[in-house]
Design a protein around this motif. Structure first.
Motif, PDB file in Angstrom:
ATOM      1  N   UNK A  38     -25.264  76.416 -30.672  1.00 23.41           N
ATOM      2  CA  UNK A  38     -24.674  77.491 -29.885  1.00 23.41           C
ATOM      3  C   UNK A  38     -23.494  78.144 -30.605  1.00 23.41           C
ATOM      4  N   UNK A  39     -22.685  77.339 -31.270  1.00 20.58           N
ATOM      5  CA  UNK A  39     -21.568  77.887 -32.025  1.00 20.58           C
ATOM      6  C   UNK A  39     -22.022  78.747 -33.187  1.00 20.58           C
ATOM      7  N   UNK A  40     -23.117  78.353 -33.840  1.00 23.46           N
ATOM      8  CA  UNK A  40     -23.654  79.127 -34.950  1.00 23.46           C
ATOM      9  C   UNK A  40     -24.261  80.439 -34.467  1.00 23.46           C
ATOM     10  N   UNK A  50     -16.614  77.424 -34.642  1.00 21.31           N
ATOM     11  CA  UNK A  50     -17.652  77.479 -35.676  1.00 21.31           C
ATOM     12  C   UNK A  50     -17.723  78.899 -36.225  1.00 21.31           C
ATOM     13  N   UNK A  51     -17.730  79.031 -37.562  1.00 19.52           N
ATOM     14  CA  UNK A  51     -17.783  80.365 -38.162  1.00 19.52           C
ATOM     15  C   UNK A  51     -18.950  80.569 -39.112  1.00 19.52           C
ATOM     16  N   UNK A  52     -19.711  79.517 -39.451  1.00 23.95           N
ATOM     17  CA  UNK A  52     -20.824  79.743 -40.366  1.00 23.95           C
ATOM     18  C   UNK A  52     -21.431  78.471 -40.913  1.00 23.95           C
ATOM     19  N   UNK A  53     -22.191  78.644 -42.011  1.00 25.58           N
ATOM     20  CA  UNK A  53     -22.917  77.550 -42.642  1.00 25.58           C
ATOM     21  C   UNK A  53     -22.773  77.656 -44.157  1.00 25.58           C
ATOM     22  N   UNK A 110     -23.012  84.059 -35.826  1.00 26.47           N
ATOM     23  CA  UNK A 110     -23.871  85.020 -36.523  1.00 26.47           C
ATOM     24  C   UNK A 110     -23.903  86.361 -35.801  1.00 26.47           C
ATOM     25  N   UNK A 111     -23.626  86.369 -34.503  1.00 25.79           N
ATOM     26  CA  UNK A 111     -23.553  87.631 -33.763  1.00 25.79           C
ATOM     27  C   UNK A 111     -22.291  88.420 -34.116  1.00 25.79           C
TER      28      UNK A 111
END
Length: 205
Positions: A29-31, A88-91, A35-36
């Motif tokens: 959900x954080x990802x 969470x800000x990314x991967x 990404x939005x």
């Protein structure tokens, strides 16, 4: 130093601005929210999962990790109030792992647009490069990007990586078009200078 075979186990890396946590399905959900932020999946020159594709992308990365070719992370901000894991800000990942050399590529990285230019990307790269050179004992770390992804090419160059060459008609993008891939690397003897540069960029953050 541990070998890359030992070091491939999931590990949490903590920096000045971000924490890299082992990727898990609990981050979904954080990802999706991250990404939005900027609708990154709409960029044609890079591969970023759309919200409805995030679960499959998490599973894909974890499957590659299970096979030993990837070590996948979720990138979180450090909460300024608590000092603990925040938004969470990314991967990001270690990918195309060659355990025999050992050698890794840092890639499959994306961060929410609102964090661009904030220092989170240099902090993340400092954590990954330090782990690769100082824990895994890599003699080289590689970066690859689309020839037309000028933002990514500029960011990799600013790290201190040197361009090795261009793989022409190297891979197909999601829409089936052949892309040229630019390959960069940082060598072990270059790491102290790269580290100093990254630490200087983060000094006033």
């Amino acid at each position: 130093m541990t070998s890359i075979e030992t070091g491939i186990v999931p590990v949490t890396l903590r920096g000045k601005l971000v924490i890299l946590e082992p990727l898990s399905r609990a981050h979904h959900d954080g990802l999706v929210e991250a990404v939005r932020d900027g609708e990154l999946w709409k960029l044609w020159y890079t591969a970023v999962p759309a919200p409805e594709q995030m679960a499959a992308e998490i599973d894909r990365r974890l499957a590659l990790q299970e096979r030993g070719s990837m070590l996948a992370f979720t990138t979180r901000l450090i909460d300024p109030a608590t000092g603990g894991p925040g938004k969470v800000i990314g991967m990001t990942t270690f990918m195309n792992i060659d355990a025999a050399t050992p050698r890794v590529e840092i890639g499959s990285t994306w961060n929410a647009v609102s964090t661009h230019g904030s220092g989170t990307n240099p902090d993340s790269k400092l954590l990954l490069l330090r782990h690769a050179f100082e824990t895994l004992g890599c003699p080289a770390v590689e970066f690859r990007t689309h020839w037309l992804n000028h933002q990514s090419r500029d960011a990799i160059s600013r790290l201190g990586a040197k361009q090795d060459g261009v793989l022409r008609s190297h891979a197909r993008t999601a829409d089936g078009v052949l892309r040229d891939t630019v390959v960069f690397s940082i060598l072990e003897h270059e790491w102290p200078m790269v580290r100093n540069g990254l630490e200087a960029r983060l000094a006033n953050r």
